[in-house]
Design a protein around this motif. Structure first.
Motif, PDB file in Angstrom:
ATOM      1  N   ARG A 189    -155.942  10.224  -5.024  1.00  0.00           N
ATOM      2  CA  ARG A 189    -155.919  11.347  -4.257  1.00  0.00           C
ATOM      3  C   ARG A 189    -156.515  12.233  -5.043  1.00  0.00           C
ATOM      4  NH1 ARG A 189    -149.987  13.662  -4.742  1.00  0.00           N
ATOM      5  NH2 ARG A 189    -149.581  14.631  -6.172  1.00  0.00           N
ATOM      6  N   SER A 190    -157.505  12.843  -4.248  1.00  0.00           N
ATOM      7  CA  SER A 190    -158.187  14.414  -5.229  1.00  0.00           C
ATOM      8  C   SER A 190    -158.007  15.767  -4.944  1.00  0.00           C
ATOM      9  CB  SER A 190    -159.893  14.138  -5.377  1.00  0.00           C
ATOM     10  OG  SER A 190    -160.314  12.676  -5.640  1.00  0.00           O
ATOM     11  N   THR A 191    -157.384  16.597  -5.736  1.00  0.00           N
ATOM     12  CA  THR A 191    -157.593  17.708  -5.271  1.00  0.00           C
ATOM     13  C   THR A 191    -158.341  18.986  -6.373  1.00  0.00           C
ATOM     14  OG1 THR A 191    -155.581  18.143  -7.422  1.00  0.00           O
ATOM     15  CG2 THR A 191    -154.389  17.625  -5.717  1.00  0.00           C
ATOM     16  N   ARG A 192    -158.328  19.849  -5.458  1.00  0.00           N
ATOM     17  CA  ARG A 192    -159.369  21.051  -5.699  1.00  0.00           C
ATOM     18  C   ARG A 192    -158.739  22.294  -6.302  1.00  0.00           C
ATOM     19  NH1 ARG A 192    -164.916  19.381  -5.258  1.00  0.00           N
ATOM     20  NH2 ARG A 192    -165.052  17.413  -4.216  1.00  0.00           N
ATOM     21  N   SER A 193    -158.902  22.776  -7.010  1.00  0.00           N
ATOM     22  CA  SER A 193    -158.461  23.838  -7.416  1.00  0.00           C
ATOM     23  C   SER A 193    -159.747  25.232  -8.090  1.00  0.00           C
ATOM     24  CB  SER A 193    -157.138  24.232  -8.116  1.00  0.00           C
ATOM     25  OG  SER A 193    -157.701  23.147  -9.622  1.00  0.00           O
ATOM     26  N   LEU A 206    -161.667  19.944 -10.013  1.00  0.00           N
ATOM     27  CA  LEU A 206    -161.926  18.772  -9.186  1.00  0.00           C
ATOM     28  C   LEU A 206    -160.216  17.335 -10.673  1.00  0.00           C
ATOM     29  CD1 LEU A 206    -161.940  16.680  -7.052  1.00  0.00           C
ATOM     30  CD2 LEU A 206    -163.812  15.500  -8.504  1.00  0.00           C
ATOM     31  N   ALA A 207    -159.568  17.684  -9.291  1.00  0.00           N
ATOM     32  CA  ALA A 207    -157.955  16.537 -10.575  1.00  0.00           C
ATOM     33  C   ALA A 207    -158.060  15.076  -9.284  1.00  0.00           C
ATOM     34  CB  ALA A 207    -157.285  17.067 -10.510  1.00  0.00           C
ATOM     35  N   GLU A 208    -157.990  14.302 -10.338  1.00  0.00           N
ATOM     36  CA  GLU A 208    -158.044  12.634  -9.630  1.00  0.00           C
ATOM     37  C   GLU A 208    -156.661  12.148 -10.549  1.00  0.00           C
ATOM     38  OE1 GLU A 208    -161.445  10.297 -10.243  1.00  0.00           O
ATOM     39  OE2 GLU A 208    -162.944  11.263  -9.188  1.00  0.00           O
ATOM     40  N   GLU A 209    -156.040  11.949  -8.915  1.00  0.00           N
ATOM     41  CA  GLU A 209    -154.309  11.599  -9.871  1.00  0.00           C
ATOM     42  C   GLU A 209    -154.283   9.606  -9.085  1.00  0.00           C
ATOM     43  OE1 GLU A 209    -151.408  15.486 -10.555  1.00  0.00           O
ATOM     44  OE2 GLU A 209    -152.218  14.210  -8.117  1.00  0.00           O
ATOM     45  N   GLU A 210    -153.880   9.301  -9.647  1.00  0.00           N
ATOM     46  CA  GLU A 210    -153.363   7.416  -9.735  1.00  0.00           C
ATOM     47  C   GLU A 210    -152.094   7.987  -9.087  1.00  0.00           C
ATOM     48  OE1 GLU A 210    -154.829   4.872 -12.092  1.00  0.00           O
ATOM     49  OE2 GLU A 210    -153.080   5.338 -13.528  1.00  0.00           O
ATOM     50  N   ARG A 248    -151.767  12.184 -13.377  1.00  0.00           N
ATOM     51  CA  ARG A 248    -153.494  12.953 -13.877  1.00  0.00           C
ATOM     52  C   ARG A 248    -154.160  11.466 -14.427  1.00  0.00           C
ATOM     53  NH1 ARG A 248    -155.296  18.114 -13.909  1.00  0.00           N
ATOM     54  NH2 ARG A 248    -153.472  18.017 -12.274  1.00  0.00           N
ATOM     55  N   ALA A 249    -155.434  11.375 -13.270  1.00  0.00           N
ATOM     56  CA  ALA A 249    -156.260  10.256 -14.795  1.00  0.00           C
ATOM     57  C   ALA A 249    -157.280  10.881 -14.610  1.00  0.00           C
ATOM     58  CB  ALA A 249    -156.430   8.559 -12.942  1.00  0.00           C
ATOM     59  N   ALA A 250    -157.664  11.915 -14.038  1.00  0.00           N
ATOM     60  CA  ALA A 250    -159.349  12.479 -14.941  1.00  0.00           C
ATOM     61  C   ALA A 250    -158.869  14.067 -14.327  1.00  0.00           C
ATOM     62  CB  ALA A 250    -160.466  11.936 -14.305  1.00  0.00           C
ATOM     63  N   THR A 251    -159.507  14.767 -15.325  1.00  0.00           N
ATOM     64  CA  THR A 251    -160.035  15.941 -15.072  1.00  0.00           C
ATOM     65  C   THR A 251    -161.426  16.407 -15.005  1.00  0.00           C
ATOM     66  OG1 THR A 251    -158.246  17.339 -15.041  1.00  0.00           O
ATOM     67  CG2 THR A 251    -159.167  18.359 -15.396  1.00  0.00           C
ATOM     68  N   TYR A 252    -161.710  17.035 -14.145  1.00  0.00           N
ATOM     69  CA  TYR A 252    -163.488  17.435 -14.267  1.00  0.00           C
ATOM     70  C   TYR A 252    -162.959  19.408 -13.775  1.00  0.00           C
ATOM     71  CZ  TYR A 252    -163.742  12.420 -13.593  1.00  0.00           C
ATOM     72  OH  TYR A 252    -164.208  11.277 -13.915  1.00  0.00           O
ATOM     73  N   LEU A 253    -164.698  20.008 -14.862  1.00  0.00           N
ATOM     74  CA  LEU A 253    -164.710  21.283 -14.266  1.00  0.00           C
ATOM     75  C   LEU A 253    -166.339  21.091 -13.759  1.00  0.00           C
ATOM     76  CD1 LEU A 253    -163.953  24.281 -15.544  1.00  0.00           C
ATOM     77  CD2 LEU A 253    -165.528  24.437 -16.827  1.00  0.00           C
ATOM     78  N   MET A 254    -166.435  21.922 -12.486  1.00  0.00           N
ATOM     79  CA  MET A 254    -168.109  22.137 -11.753  1.00  0.00           C
ATOM     80  C   MET A 254    -167.915  22.590 -12.171  1.00  0.00           C
ATOM     81  SD  MET A 254    -166.846  19.429 -10.471  1.00  0.00           S
ATOM     82  CE  MET A 254    -167.934  18.994  -8.264  1.00  0.00           C
TER      83      MET A 254
END
Length: 100
Positions: free
Chosen positions: A4-8, A33-37, A49-55
């Motif tokens: 799942r992905s969440t945005r903040s 953008l946070a990706e979780e498994e 939490r699998a990955a965190t990205y800053l746009m």
């Protein structure tokens, strides 16, 4: 594997650096953008939490900069401390009201 992905959105009041990348980024709002498994084998639903990205937007394009939740929190803490230090410094130089 279920993901799942969440945005903040995070806001930096000052220019900042992000661990693992050279150069400063300007103050402003940034999407995270946070990706979780989904963790398998549990009797309840839980995610890791699998990955965190800053746009990072600029020059007509958007770059996804991979970071960690910890590094992002550290950058936000440094920004907050810098803002508080600036506010205290401004208050020390402001004229005091009520003195005649």
């Amino acid at each position: 594997m279920n993901m799942r992905s969440t945005r903040s959105t995070v806001t930096f009041a000052n220019a900042f650096t992000l661990s693992g990348y050279s150069g400063e980024l300007p103050a402003g709002d940034y999407e995270v953008l946070a990706e979780e498994e989904l963790l398998q084998g549990l009797s309840f639903e839980a995610y890791r939490r699998a990955a965190t990205y800053l746009m990072v937007r600029g020059n007509g394009r958007t770059e996804m900069r991979r970071t960690t939740d910890s590094d992002l929190k550290k950058a936000l803490s440094r920004d907050q401390a810098r803002t508080e230090m600036s506010n205290h410094s401004d208050a020390a130089h402001s004229p005091q009201e009520g003195l005649k």
